[in-house]
Design an enzyme around this catalytic site. Structure first.
Site, PDB file in Angstrom:
ATOM      1  N   HIS A 166      92.944  42.139  22.090  1.00  0.00           N
ATOM      2  CA  HIS A 166      93.294  41.752  23.371  1.00  0.00           C
ATOM      3  C   HIS A 166      93.681  42.901  24.446  1.00  0.00           C
ATOM      4  CE1 HIS A 166      93.494  37.544  22.547  1.00  0.00           C
ATOM      5  NE2 HIS A 166      94.196  37.492  21.519  1.00  0.00           N
TER       6      HIS A 166
ATOM      7  N   ASP B  43      97.264  40.319  16.762  1.00  0.00           N
ATOM      8  CA  ASP B  43      96.675  38.894  16.518  1.00  0.00           C
ATOM      9  C   ASP B  43      95.279  38.985  17.069  1.00  0.00           C
ATOM     10  OD1 ASP B  43      97.919  38.922  18.922  1.00  0.00           O
ATOM     11  OD2 ASP B  43      97.088  36.834  19.267  1.00  0.00           O
ATOM     12  N   GLU B  44      94.330  38.202  16.596  1.00  0.00           N
ATOM     13  CA  GLU B  44      93.184  37.805  16.888  1.00  0.00           C
ATOM     14  C   GLU B  44      92.353  39.116  17.353  1.00  0.00           C
ATOM     15  OE1 GLU B  44      94.027  33.547  18.672  1.00  0.00           O
ATOM     16  OE2 GLU B  44      93.986  35.150  19.960  1.00  0.00           O
ATOM     17  N   CYS B  45      92.131  40.036  16.330  1.00  0.00           N
ATOM     18  CA  CYS B  45      91.519  41.496  16.620  1.00  0.00           C
ATOM     19  C   CYS B  45      90.064  41.070  15.965  1.00  0.00           C
ATOM     20  CB  CYS B  45      92.140  42.346  16.126  1.00  0.00           C
ATOM     21  SG  CYS B  45      91.329  44.048  16.266  1.00  0.00           S
ATOM     22  N   PRO B  46      89.055  41.059  16.596  1.00  0.00           N
ATOM     23  CA  PRO B  46      87.763  40.900  15.792  1.00  0.00           C
ATOM     24  C   PRO B  46      87.420  42.193  15.186  1.00  0.00           C
ATOM     25  CG  PRO B  46      87.581  39.854  18.031  1.00  0.00           C
ATOM     26  CD  PRO B  46      88.985  40.485  17.835  1.00  0.00           C
TER      27      PRO B  46
END
EC number: 3.2.1.52
Length: 773
Positions: free
Chosen positions: A268, A331-334
């Site tokens: 993000h 969070d949400e770290c590809p």
């Protein structure tokens, strides 16, 4: 004085002038959140008038501020102006600190005919006593208020009581942020989690990196709706200066609210990469994202300059925020870019970050990064907190986990000895819809978290041992703002759900009662009106339940309203009015019907409840599940499939039930031999949420419920990445057959395909009505 305060005072003054000087009201101690103990005392009440003073003999700036707050609250609600003084006195509301109170945020209130005494374990405890007194008072112009003799003892269940606001997707002014803080204070919330950075915008001034706000705070346009591919063409941006940040922090401090900043990393971070492209794995070019979702472009953890950037930013953030907790997201770290990045792979090799059965090497790299950020935070004497993805790859030594993907992350962290704040998206994501009538509500991200769902949230999992339960610091709700462009909409999303949240945070679970809460909430809503808050009015809507009655072969409809006003209804789709039939008992529906209902109250009328009930041969018939419904999405169970109701595209409303790891296999007892020639089911596909379509659908019939024969079956291909989400209808037609028992079998996707982020895992199958013709 703000324009809003001037307006409220003028309105109250006008109302006071229109009211007789002898007008009197009585305080009601049944407030939100409800105090632990309210004991009625013998003796005469205390009469609060304009001659009453607010005394703070303990002195000090905090107690003077507390007295000023109470005077302001009383003036806003009643029109009465009370003076404050630093000495004790008669005919007074006295504010004191009681050092013997072992709970700093605890307080007592004692009322007799001589006055009111509020004591707290600290100035904060006194402030919460003030909030209870404030909420006990009438919200109307009066000349005096009678306060019955009482003794109140109270203290919060949890030390951490949080509420988050995302200002990165859509930003709100400093004055609006202060109003949000006032809303938190009204609900006894003591932590404001301020989400300040995202792919879509960087909102905090960092002097060492000016391009973060020069470039990263501006996006060229914004997608319309849910990543529709259509954009509004309007530049959007803004940020808070460091002086504005300090102003907000001080404003919150005076109200005993700690401000926790969040700089989300290493994912993000597209807004930061747009400003400093050398911090990414590819070097860009990047642009501040104009759509919602999760970008593959993240910080390059193999780059030393990236780590220096993180250190510099966090240190400037800690210079501005005195909070013990500093939130680093996580969070949400590809990991796609890291897999292809030479620098990241070199970092993995340098630190021996090897993959194992539980974690990939790249997940270990994320853990390395989180540990690095934690050291930066710990070196300043602070504590790092992050979303539950920071568990992936191994948890940093002293990290606190904010569990959002359900409760499991928090349970795991507590079992490991780490502190936890529970904020599961199942209950306290306030960007979710508040009602099933989504067509008449503002656009939301999805989901379904009604007021009752929030109220029934229990933050401490029973499966934890007592020593592990101590690691649950408290609870928090979150408002993400992809679909919340203006502040009035933000208020609509959090109020009155914040009231339900505060009883979860403050009260002992055995003292909670939802029906009693609704009654107390009505008084709190009067304060919302006085403050000009834009609250959601769903609590006034008609509540309906629809139950298949196999014995009578009817759908039994029960209606309920919050107020005691009559409920007017129709069954032909026409709008109900005061001349329509009045609901008195269960409505027994045995054919297609369009139910409409509404009630009227002092401020107007509820929204019209509308529901279509459509009968097929399966409707109301006894149904048995031969394979289990998924526990998380079972709602009312297998009878949902024969209740005559159609679900909308929101799969959390209770109109859909789910199957995972096993088939939908159900038998419908037609009660008598019946002729059928067609069967259909509806499915709801949301691939991003691991919800796929049916792979095989078949119908079998039997005369005795033992021996079945197949009359129709069809297989369906696995979904491709480009297949559209949405509601799908699957129909099987066959030669007419006579049968008493009908078995319906629907096979879900047993392994999601390689193109999906959940590849290899079983998908959910959400099914609605079974229709037999």
């Amino acid at each position: 004085m703000t324009q809003k305060q001037v307006w409220m005072i003028l309105c109250l003054w006008a109302g006071l002038m229109a009211t007789q000087a002898t007008a009197q009201s009585t305080a009601d101690y049944q407030v939100v959140p409800l105090p632990q103990e309210i004991n009625e005392e013998q003796g005469q009440p205390f009469l609060l008038t304009t001659k009453t003073v607010i005394a703070y003999p303990d002195g000090g700036a905090q107690m003077a501020q507390n007295a000023a707050f109470l005077s302001e609250y009383i003036h806003e609600q009643t029109g009465m102006e009370l003076k404050t003084k630093a000495k004790d006195g008669k005919n007074a509301i006295v504010l004191r600190i009681n050092a013997d109170n072992e709970k700093p945020e605890g307080y007592t209130i004692k009322v007799d005919n001589q006055g009111v005494l509020i004591t707290g374990g600290s100035a904060a405890g006194v402030f919460y006593g003030i909030q209870t007194l404030r909420k006990s008072l009438p919200v109307q112009p009066v000349a005096s208020v009678k306060l019955p003799a009482v003794s109140i003892q109270d203290a919060p269940r949890f030390g951490y009581r949080g509420m988050m606001l995302d200002v990165a997707r859509h930003m709100f002014s400093v004055d609006e942020i202060k109003t949000y803080i006032d809303m938190l204070a009204l609900h006894n919330i003591n932590n404001f989690h301020w989400h300040l950075s995202e792919d879509q915008g960087w909102r905090i001034e960092i002097k060492k990196y000016p391009r973060l706000t020069e470039i990263g705070s501006q996006r060229k346009e914004t997608v319309i709706g849910r990543n529709s591919g259509v954009y509004d063409g309007q530049p959007y941006g803004g940020f808070y200066t460091q002086e504005e940040i300090k102003d907000v922090v001080e404003y919150a401090r005076k109200r005993y609210i700690n401000v926790i900043p969040e700089i989300d990393m290493p994912g993000h971070m597209l807004a930061a990469l747009a400003a400093y492209p050398e911090l990414g794995c590819t070097g860009g070019p990047y642009e501040v994202w104009t759509q919602w979702g999760i970008s593959d472009d993240v910080l390059c953890v193999g780059n030393d300059n990236t780590l220096n950037f993180v250190k510099d930013v966090l240190n400037e953030v800690m210079d501005l925020f005195p909070s013990e907790f500093i939130h680093i997201g996580g969070d949400e770290c590809p990991k796609a870019r890291w897999k292809e990045c030479d620098k990241c792979q070199a970092r993995i090799k340098e630190h021996g970050l090897e993959a194992d059965e539980a974690h990939s090497a790249e997940e270990r790299l994320q853990s390395y990064f989180i540990s690095y950020a934690e050291k930066v935070v710990n070196d300043r004497g602070r504590r790092m907190i992050g979303w539950d993805e920071i568990l992936e790859g191994g948890l940093a030594p002293n990290a606190t986990v904010m569990s959002w993907r359900g409760m499991s992350g928090g349970i795991q962290a507590a079992q490991m000895g780490h502190d936890v704040v529970m904020t599961p998206n199942s209950h306290v994501y306030f960007d979710h819809y508040q009602s099933t009538d989504v067509a008449r509500d503002p656009l939301a991200i999805g989901g379904y978290s009604p007021l009752s769902n929030v109220y029934n949230f229990e933050p401490v999992p029973a499966k934890l041992k007592p020593e592990q339960q101590k690691h649950i610091l408290g609870a928090q709700a979150n408002l993400w703002t992809e679909y919340v462009p203006v502040f009035s909409h933000a208020q609509f999303m959090v109020l009155p759900r914040m009231a339900a949240l505060c009883e979860v945070q403050w009260m002992q679970p055995e003292n909670k009662d939802y029906d009693a809460f609704l009654g107390r909430l009505l008084n709190l809503i009067e304060i919302y009106k006085t403050q000009g808050y834009n609250y959601a009015k769903h609590i006034y809507d008609i509540e309906a339940s629809y139950t298949p009655n196999a014995k009578d072969e009817t759908i039994d409809v029960h209606l309920k309203a919050l107020t005691n006003s009559p409920i007017y209804y129709t069954v032909d789709g026409t709008a109900p009015v005061k001349h329509s039939p009045v609901y008195k008992d269960v409505l027994k529906i045995n054919k297609d019907a369009s139910i409409s209902a509404r009630t009227y109250f002092d401020d107007g009328a509820s929204r019209v409840l509308r529901e279509n009930i459509v009968f097929s041969q399966a409707t109301t018939k006894p149904i048995e599940a031969l394979q289990p419904v998924d526990k998380q999405y079972s709602f009312k169970g297998i009878s949902t499939l024969v209740d005559g109701l159609q679900g909308n595209d929101n799969y959390r409303t209770g109109r859909w039930i789910a199957f995972r790891r096993n088939d939908l296999e159900a038998v419908i007892d037609m009660k008598r031999p019946s002729s059928i020639k067609e069967a259909s089911i509806n499915t709801n596909v949301v691939k991003g949420d691991w919800i796929f379509d049916v792979r095989e659908f078949s119908v079998q019939v039997s005369d005795d419920g033992i021996a079945y024969r197949t009359v129709a079956t069809r297989s369906y291909p696995s979904l491709s990445q480009n297949d559209a989400d949405g509601i799908k209808t699957h129909t099987l037609k066959f030669e007419p057959v006579q049968a008493r028992y009908v078995k319906v079998i629907a096979v879900p996707e047993k392994e999601m395909p390689a193109w999906h982020g959940g590849k290899g895992h079983p998908a959910y199958l959400f099914v609605d009505e079974i229709v037999l013709k």
